[in-house]
Design a protein around this motif. Structure first.
Motif, mmCIF file in Angstrom:
data_model
loop_
_atom_site.group_PDB
_atom_site.id
_atom_site.type_symbol
_atom_site.label_atom_id
_atom_site.label_comp_id
_atom_site.label_asym_id
_atom_site.label_seq_id
_atom_site.Cartn_x
_atom_site.Cartn_y
_atom_site.Cartn_z
ATOM 1 N N HIS A 104 1.041 -1.380 0.131
ATOM 2 C CA HIS A 104 0.127 0.110 -0.031
ATOM 3 C C HIS A 104 0.697 0.874 0.200
ATOM 4 C CE1 HIS A 104 0.837 0.586 4.160
ATOM 5 N NE2 HIS A 104 0.724 -0.423 4.556
ATOM 6 N N ASN B 150 0.027 2.644 -5.409
ATOM 7 C CA ASN B 150 -1.562 3.106 -4.379
ATOM 8 C C ASN B 150 -2.878 2.193 -4.600
ATOM 9 O OD1 ASN B 150 -0.537 4.599 -2.928
ATOM 10 N ND2 ASN B 150 -0.564 6.402 -4.324
ATOM 11 N N ASP C 173 -6.458 -0.137 -2.151
ATOM 12 C CA ASP C 173 -7.593 -0.180 -2.057
ATOM 13 C C ASP C 173 -7.753 -2.370 -1.911
ATOM 14 O OD1 ASP C 173 -7.865 2.325 -1.744
ATOM 15 O OD2 ASP C 173 -8.731 2.780 -4.016
ATOM 16 N N GLU C 174 -7.027 -2.534 -2.885
ATOM 17 C CA GLU C 174 -7.331 -4.000 -2.850
ATOM 18 C C GLU C 174 -6.934 -4.326 -1.394
ATOM 19 O OE1 GLU C 174 -6.395 -8.034 -4.890
ATOM 20 O OE2 GLU C 174 -6.061 -5.839 -6.167
ATOM 21 N N LYS D 163 -9.373 -3.843 1.650
ATOM 22 C CA LYS D 163 -10.757 -4.354 1.670
ATOM 23 C C LYS D 163 -10.772 -5.708 1.855
ATOM 24 C CE LYS D 163 -14.724 -5.516 -2.340
ATOM 25 N NZ LYS D 163 -13.961 -6.575 -2.733
#
Length: 140
Positions: A112, A116, A120-121, A124
Motif C-alpha cells: 500500500h 496506490n 484499496d484492494e 478491502k
C-alpha cells in the motif's frame, strides 16, 4: 505452518492465533512457513529505525524471505497494537487480527505504500478476512 514467537512479555493465545491466521496464509500464499514474532516496544522501535529509518515504534513490520524453511516473518508489537485499538476505538483483539492479516498480505505481495492501485484492494481484503475470522467466533 504458522510459528508464533512471543518475546513481548504479553500473554498471547498462540494456538488460537495460529488457527485464526493460517487460512489467510494458505489462501493468499499457499502452504508455506511463516513466523509471527511478538516483540516489546523497545525492540520494535529499534527494528523500525534499522529497517525503515523511522525512530519510533510501529505496530507491524513484515520481512519476506521467500526461503523454503521460512517464507517470511511478521513482527508485531502488542503494546502499539493496544494503543492503536484505543485510538481507533476498536477492540484490541480486532486490531491484533487486523495487523496479523495486514502482515500476511504484505508477504503475499500487496504494497500500500508504493502501489496506490493495490492499496484499496489490500485494505478491502484485510477487512474481509478480519470479518470472516470474527464470524467464525474466534477469540484470541
Amino acid at each position: 505452518m504458522v510459528r508464533i514467537i512471543n518475546r513481548s512479555g504479553e500473554r498471547i493465545d498462540e494456538d488460537e492465533l495460529r488457527e485464526s491466521i493460517y487460512p489467510v496464509l494458505k489462501e493468499e500464499i499457499g502452504n508455506v512457513n511463516v513466523n509471527i514474532v511478538f516483540v516489546t516496544i523497545d525492540e520494535m522501535k529499534s527494528l523500525n529505525k534499522e529497517f525503515m529509518g523511522i525512530e519510533e515504534p510501529t505496530d507491524v513490520l513484515t520481512f519476506p524471505y521467500h526461503d523454503e524453511d521460512v517464507y517470511g516473518e511478521v513482527i508485531i508489537c502488542p503494546e502499539v497494537v493496544r494503543k492503536n485499538a484505543e485510538r481507533f476505538s476498536v477492540a484490541y483483539e480486532d486490531e491484533l487480527m487486523s495487523v496479523m492479516v495486514h502482515g500476511i498480505l504484505h508477504l503475499a505481495g500487496y504494497d500500500h505504500e508504493r502501489e496506490n492501485r493495490k492499496a484499496d484492494e489490500m485494505f478491502k481484503k484485510q477487512r474481509e478476512y478480519v470479518e470472516r475470522i470474527k464470524g467464525e467466533g474466534k477469540k484470541w
